[in-house]
Structure formats: structure tokens, C-alpha cells
Design a protein around this motif. Sequence first.
Motif, PDB file in Angstrom:
ATOM      1  N   THR A  22       0.843  -1.191   0.000  1.00 19.42           N
ATOM      2  CA  THR A  22       0.000   0.000   0.000  1.00 19.42           C
ATOM      3  C   THR A  22       0.882   1.246   0.000  1.00 19.42           C
ATOM      4  OG1 THR A  22      -0.086  -0.073   2.414  1.00 19.42           O
ATOM      5  CG2 THR A  22      -1.880  -1.146   1.211  1.00 19.42           C
ATOM      6  N   PRO A  23       0.328   2.370  -0.459  1.00 19.92           N
ATOM      7  CA  PRO A  23      -1.021   2.534  -0.983  1.00 19.92           C
ATOM      8  C   PRO A  23      -1.102   2.100  -2.448  1.00 19.92           C
ATOM      9  CG  PRO A  23       0.097   4.633  -1.048  1.00 19.92           C
ATOM     10  CD  PRO A  23       1.053   3.669  -0.395  1.00 19.92           C
ATOM     11  N   PHE A  24      -2.309   1.738  -2.884  1.00 18.93           N
ATOM     12  CA  PHE A  24      -2.541   1.485  -4.301  1.00 18.93           C
ATOM     13  C   PHE A  24      -4.007   1.744  -4.629  1.00 18.93           C
ATOM     14  CE2 PHE A  24      -2.577  -2.785  -2.218  1.00 18.93           C
ATOM     15  CZ  PHE A  24      -3.909  -3.145  -2.422  1.00 18.93           C
ATOM     16  N   HIS A  25      -4.247   2.020  -5.887  1.00 24.89           N
ATOM     17  CA  HIS A  25      -5.612   2.133  -6.394  1.00 24.89           C
ATOM     18  C   HIS A  25      -6.030   0.771  -6.931  1.00 24.89           C
ATOM     19  CE1 HIS A  25      -4.721   6.444  -6.288  1.00 24.89           C
ATOM     20  NE2 HIS A  25      -6.027   6.658  -6.377  1.00 24.89           N
ATOM     21  N   VAL A  26      -7.263   0.401  -6.694  1.00 24.84           N
ATOM     22  CA  VAL A  26      -7.781  -0.864  -7.205  1.00 24.84           C
ATOM     23  C   VAL A  26      -9.105  -0.599  -7.907  1.00 24.84           C
ATOM     24  CG1 VAL A  26      -8.926  -1.437  -5.000  1.00 24.84           C
ATOM     25  CG2 VAL A  26      -8.376  -3.264  -6.636  1.00 24.84           C
ATOM     26  N   TYR A  27      -9.295  -1.275  -9.045  1.00 26.21           N
ATOM     27  CA  TYR A  27     -10.496  -1.097  -9.858  1.00 26.21           C
ATOM     28  C   TYR A  27     -11.169  -2.448 -10.067  1.00 26.21           C
ATOM     29  CZ  TYR A  27      -7.728   3.050 -11.035  1.00 26.21           C
ATOM     30  OH  TYR A  27      -6.953   4.180 -10.972  1.00 26.21           O
ATOM     31  N   SER A  28     -12.478  -2.419 -10.164  1.00 26.07           N
ATOM     32  CA  SER A  28     -13.265  -3.630 -10.374  1.00 26.07           C
ATOM     33  C   SER A  28     -13.645  -3.749 -11.843  1.00 26.07           C
ATOM     34  CB  SER A  28     -14.528  -3.595  -9.508  1.00 26.07           C
ATOM     35  OG  SER A  28     -15.453  -4.577  -9.922  1.00 26.07           O
ATOM     36  N   GLU A  29     -13.123  -4.781 -12.506  1.00 22.50           N
ATOM     37  CA  GLU A  29     -13.496  -5.010 -13.900  1.00 22.50           C
ATOM     38  C   GLU A  29     -15.000  -5.237 -14.030  1.00 22.50           C
ATOM     39  OE1 GLU A  29     -12.552  -8.021 -17.652  1.00 22.50           O
ATOM     40  OE2 GLU A  29     -11.908  -8.574 -15.624  1.00 22.50           O
ATOM     41  N   ARG A  30     -15.568  -5.970 -13.080  1.00 19.88           N
ATOM     42  CA  ARG A  30     -17.004  -6.267 -13.136  1.00 19.88           C
ATOM     43  C   ARG A  30     -17.825  -4.980 -13.124  1.00 19.88           C
ATOM     44  NH1 ARG A  30     -20.741  -6.190  -9.332  1.00 19.88           N
ATOM     45  NH2 ARG A  30     -19.187  -6.040  -7.664  1.00 19.88           N
ATOM     46  N   LEU A  31     -17.513  -4.074 -12.214  1.00 15.27           N
ATOM     47  CA  LEU A  31     -18.273  -2.832 -12.126  1.00 15.27           C
ATOM     48  C   LEU A  31     -18.070  -1.950 -13.353  1.00 15.27           C
ATOM     49  CD1 LEU A  31     -17.935  -1.826  -8.368  1.00 15.27           C
ATOM     50  CD2 LEU A  31     -19.991  -2.579  -9.569  1.00 15.27           C
ATOM     51  N   LEU A 385       5.842   9.653  -4.376  1.00 11.95           N
ATOM     52  CA  LEU A 385       5.842   8.830  -5.577  1.00 11.95           C
ATOM     53  C   LEU A 385       4.441   8.285  -5.811  1.00 11.95           C
ATOM     54  CD1 LEU A 385       9.165   6.914  -4.852  1.00 11.95           C
ATOM     55  CD2 LEU A 385       8.848   8.908  -6.332  1.00 11.95           C
ATOM     56  N   ARG A 386       4.000   8.321  -7.052  1.00 10.52           N
ATOM     57  CA  ARG A 386       2.635   7.883  -7.356  1.00 10.52           C
ATOM     58  C   ARG A 386       2.528   6.369  -7.201  1.00 10.52           C
ATOM     59  NH1 ARG A 386       1.011  10.672 -12.864  1.00 10.52           N
ATOM     60  NH2 ARG A 386      -1.064   9.941 -12.273  1.00 10.52           N
ATOM     61  N   SER A 387       1.371   5.955  -6.734  1.00 13.13           N
ATOM     62  CA  SER A 387       1.175   4.559  -6.330  1.00 13.13           C
ATOM     63  C   SER A 387       0.811   3.677  -7.513  1.00 13.13           C
ATOM     64  CB  SER A 387       0.069   4.482  -5.274  1.00 13.13           C
ATOM     65  OG  SER A 387      -1.118   5.073  -5.769  1.00 13.13           O
ATOM     66  N   ALA A 388       0.807   2.378  -7.247  1.00  8.63           N
ATOM     67  CA  ALA A 388       0.428   1.386  -8.249  1.00  8.63           C
ATOM     68  C   ALA A 388      -1.078   1.419  -8.494  1.00  8.63           C
ATOM     69  CB  ALA A 388       0.855  -0.001  -7.791  1.00  8.63           C
ATOM     70  N   GLU A 389      -1.482   0.841  -9.630  1.00  6.02           N
ATOM     71  CA  GLU A 389      -2.884   0.623  -9.942  1.00  6.02           C
ATOM     72  C   GLU A 389      -3.083  -0.866 -10.191  1.00  6.02           C
ATOM     73  OE1 GLU A 389      -4.853   4.190 -12.289  1.00  6.02           O
ATOM     74  OE2 GLU A 389      -2.929   3.684 -13.199  1.00  6.02           O
ATOM     75  N   LEU A 390      -4.085  -1.438  -9.550  1.00  2.00           N
ATOM     76  CA  LEU A 390      -4.407  -2.859  -9.700  1.00  2.00           C
ATOM     77  C   LEU A 390      -5.807  -2.998 -10.269  1.00  2.00           C
ATOM     78  CD1 LEU A 390      -3.248  -4.285  -6.220  1.00  2.00           C
ATOM     79  CD2 LEU A 390      -1.854  -3.831  -8.249  1.00  2.00           C
ATOM     80  N   LEU A 391      -6.001  -4.066 -11.020  1.00  3.18           N
ATOM     81  CA  LEU A 391      -7.320  -4.398 -11.541  1.00  3.18           C
ATOM     82  C   LEU A 391      -7.776  -5.704 -10.913  1.00  3.18           C
ATOM     83  CD1 LEU A 391      -9.588  -3.711 -13.609  1.00  3.18           C
ATOM     84  CD2 LEU A 391      -8.402  -5.238 -15.211  1.00  3.18           C
ATOM     85  N   LEU A 392      -8.941  -5.671 -10.284  1.00  2.00           N
ATOM     86  CA  LEU A 392      -9.573  -6.886  -9.763  1.00  2.00           C
ATOM     87  C   LEU A 392     -10.372  -7.494 -10.906  1.00  2.00           C
ATOM     88  CD1 LEU A 392     -10.345  -8.838  -7.475  1.00  2.00           C
ATOM     89  CD2 LEU A 392     -12.196  -7.233  -6.876  1.00  2.00           C
ATOM     90  N   ARG A 393      -9.850  -8.561 -11.475  1.00  2.00           N
ATOM     91  CA  ARG A 393     -10.499  -9.194 -12.615  1.00  2.00           C
ATOM     92  C   ARG A 393     -11.794  -9.874 -12.186  1.00  2.00           C
ATOM     93  NH1 ARG A 393      -9.204  -7.549 -17.700  1.00  2.00           N
ATOM     94  NH2 ARG A 393      -6.942  -7.478 -18.034  1.00  2.00           N
ATOM     95  N   GLU A 394     -12.636 -10.186 -13.166  1.00  2.00           N
ATOM     96  CA  GLU A 394     -13.930 -10.791 -12.865  1.00  2.00           C
ATOM     97  C   GLU A 394     -13.770 -12.162 -12.221  1.00  2.00           C
ATOM     98  OE1 GLU A 394     -17.345  -9.291 -15.706  1.00  2.00           O
ATOM     99  OE2 GLU A 394     -15.659 -10.003 -16.935  1.00  2.00           O
ATOM    100  N   ASP A 395     -12.639 -12.839 -12.439  1.00  2.00           N
ATOM    101  CA  ASP A 395     -12.416 -14.157 -11.825  1.00  2.00           C
ATOM    102  C   ASP A 395     -11.834 -14.058 -10.414  1.00  2.00           C
ATOM    103  OD1 ASP A 395      -9.776 -13.423 -12.210  1.00  2.00           O
ATOM    104  OD2 ASP A 395      -9.310 -15.020 -13.647  1.00  2.00           O
ATOM    105  N   GLY A 396     -11.678 -12.826  -9.884  1.00  2.00           N
ATOM    106  CA  GLY A 396     -11.182 -12.637  -8.526  1.00  2.00           C
ATOM    107  C   GLY A 396      -9.683 -12.449  -8.422  1.00  2.00           C
ATOM    108  N   SER A 397      -8.964 -12.568  -9.520  1.00  2.00           N
ATOM    109  CA  SER A 397      -7.514 -12.374  -9.494  1.00  2.00           C
ATOM    110  C   SER A 397      -7.178 -10.886  -9.629  1.00  2.00           C
ATOM    111  CB  SER A 397      -6.850 -13.158 -10.629  1.00  2.00           C
ATOM    112  OG  SER A 397      -7.269 -12.664 -11.896  1.00  2.00           O
ATOM    113  N   PHE A 398      -5.976 -10.533  -9.201  1.00  2.00           N
ATOM    114  CA  PHE A 398      -5.492  -9.167  -9.329  1.00  2.00           C
ATOM    115  C   PHE A 398      -4.465  -9.086 -10.444  1.00  2.00           C
ATOM    116  CE2 PHE A 398      -7.031  -9.033  -4.959  1.00  2.00           C
ATOM    117  CZ  PHE A 398      -7.642  -7.790  -4.898  1.00  2.00           C
ATOM    118  N   GLU A 399      -4.475  -7.964 -11.142  1.00  2.00           N
ATOM    119  CA  GLU A 399      -3.491  -7.705 -12.184  1.00  2.00           C
ATOM    120  C   GLU A 399      -2.902  -6.327 -11.961  1.00  2.00           C
ATOM    121  OE1 GLU A 399      -3.324  -6.871 -17.014  1.00  2.00           O
ATOM    122  OE2 GLU A 399      -4.998  -7.994 -16.168  1.00  2.00           O
TER     123      GLU A 399
END
Length: 429
Positions: A22-31, A385-399
Motif C-alpha cells: 500500500t497505498p494502491f488504487h484498485v479497480y473492479s473489472e465487473r463494475l 511517488l505515485r502509487s500502483a494501480e491494480l485491476l480486480l479481474r472478474e475471476d477474482g484475481s489481481f493484475e
Amino acid sequence: MGEKLPFVTKDQLEHAAATWPTPFHVYSERLIRERARALVAAFSWNPGFTEYFAVKATPNPTIVSILAEEGCGCDCATATELAIASACGVRGGRIMLSSNDTPDEDYRRARELGAIINLDSLDMVDCLARALGGELPPMVCLRVNPGGDFTASNGIIGEPADSKFGMTVGQALEAARRLSGMGVAEFGLHAFLASNAQAEDYYPRLSRMLFGLAVRLWRELGARVRLVDLSGGIGVDYRPEDVPVDIAAVGAGVRGAYEEVLVPAGLGDVALAAELGRWMLAPAGGLVTRVIHEKVTYRDYLGVDACASNLMRPAVYGAYHHITVMGREAEPATRRYNVVGRLCENSDQFARDRMLPEAHVGDLLFIHDAGAHGHSMGYNYNGTLRSAELLLREDGSFELIRRAETPGDYFATLDFPGSRFSALARPEG
């Protein structure tokens, strides 16, 4: 009051944080996909409808690519955003250049991509002609600012007359007249008058104004309007007590105006567009941060490892972002906290006097609705320093879709011949 719940669990976030601290931004592919489909469904009655996603809101190529898969185009404001659209396979009329104070090279890049060009002011008619060597595209869009008492329930742009965006109605008519004389055969109309409007009548009222202007251009100048772009502005429910905008009701309201104004005038083939960024992405993203300090003076403070460099809206606008203490979603809010970052600015506070469940060092906090105008507005004040961005895929995995910056990135612009600091830009080790 209803409670806002994260789209991700504590266990999922702890698992992600073990790899990407942390910190990081996380996004939901499903949403993201759900919201794109809901918008398209709301305007499915208009065969030409296009959502030009406002790239400025979340300029991550992975997210732009997901939206492109859902049929969305790109609303771009700069040559760099045009490059993002192109890199994601978005081309031609699926790109809209809606900029202001635009340099000539941006117009030329838009033409190379076949993008629709949206002019912000009357003087840009001649600027566009100069930039393109007099070879204008067959369709040009005009951004209109009606002035007067057209208001919306937002506190970011305010009264139309106080906005730097757009030209007056009279100037739009003159622009269409001049462009017609230069060989432009078709026109678009556009207006950007609100940001985070909560009322469902904003788009219907705006559309009625633009539809009326389309009829006027046709009757007075013989100028055919093929596209009406309602821009962005539809808001989201940042606070638990806010009522979410019903996008289906918005679409139905615009349809009513369309059938009352355009159809009787013989303009029932006009295509519609939107440029939603906040509505599309804000609820689909969050900022994840960890409590690293507890401090009690005149207030109870939770110091976290994120700061305004990761999400500047609370510091700049006083904006509300809901906060969940992960793992304690069902516990009562019994402590009043200020949640703060480490910048040397007193405005670096995500929340003031916020009632939360009791929290301690090590707890994860989820800051809601940070999927738009969050990471994109980041900066490096205090050497952050700017943080990472993660994607929560529809199958529950993170990218991982953007890595966190390193000190080497901070010094990278000093890496040039003759600079004594070039070595600092080299990767560690």
C-alpha cells in the motif's frame, strides 16, 4: 443512512498488499463493464449513441481497453490522451478531441487519427484552418456555453458565465456560418456545464437546449447537425445518504426531449453522445491505504501511508470520500477521526471529524469512489511517488496495470547529456 460497502474483501486486499504494498488504487473489472452496459442500454433507443469515455478521469490503457471492448470511444483533451486512445485501438470517429486553449499540433494529431474535433471558441475556427492547412474535416463540433441561468446541482464548475469552456450561442452560429463557407458540411453540438450533477434532469434540460440550437442552425443557416454530445457531468453518490442517479431515467428524459424537439423538425437522425468519466469509473475504483500512525492532540488522527498525492479531491475541493475500515464493516462508528497523509500541508486530510469504527496501526482503509480523478490527478509534491494501480479481474484475481513509481522515476527527467544527476535515474542495484 445506508452503508457503502467495498467491492473487495479485506482478505483479498491483504493478499494483494503482500505483493504490491500500500497505498494502491484498485479497480473492479465487473463494475466497469456493468456501468458501461447500463449506460449503453439507457440510450439504446438512439442507434448512433456513443459513449466517449473521458480519458482524463482514469487514463490507464488497460481500463480504456476494457471500455473499448464494451463499445466506448474516447474523449481526449490533449495529444497524450489521443495517443492513449490510439494505443488502445480506438480510431476515427470513436475519438473526440474536446480541448480548450488547443495547440496546433493537437489538431494535426487528431486529424491523423480521424478524430472528431470539437472547437471551444470562435477564434479556433481560424486556428483550425491554419493548423490543418485549410483542409478541414467534413464535420466539426462546436462547444456551446449558453450563459444565463442554466445551472446544475454541482459545486465544481458553477454558473455557466463563470466557466472558461465554450462559446456563446451567437458565436456558435457565426462559427457554423464560417465553417460552412470553408466546406464543412456537417456539425456537432456540445456543452460542458456541470461536474457531478446529482439531479436526473440535468441531461434532459441540457439536451433540450442543444436540440433547440440544432433546429436553429438548420433553419437559419441550412447547417445540418449530425451529432449532439451531452459531454459529462452526471455525478455519483459519494455519501451514503446520496441517492444514485438512475441512468435509465436520464436516458428516458433525453428521449422525451429528442422526440419533442428534433423529430418534428425533421432531425430525427441526429446521433447522441456522452463523455462520462466520473459516473463510469468513480464507484468502480478505490484507494487502499494502511494506518501507520495514531496521534491524539486536539483531535484523534489516523496517519495513513497515502496522501493527497494519491487522491487530491478532499484537499483541493473539500470533497467527501467515504472510508471503510476493512474487516470492521459491521462494527459501529464510535470514534471521531481525522484521516491524514504525510504531506507538509494541513489540507492533506482525507476526512475531518469522521465517525469510524475504532482503528489502529496496521489496519487497511478503503477510500471509496476514487476510480475517477484519483490516480490521474496525482503529483509529486514533497517528493512523493505515485502509487500502483491494480485491476480486480472478474475471476477474482489481481493484475498490476501500473507499477508504483520509484525514486529513479523521480529523477528520470534529469537523465540527459551533461547532467550530473543522471546516475540517480538508473534502476537501483
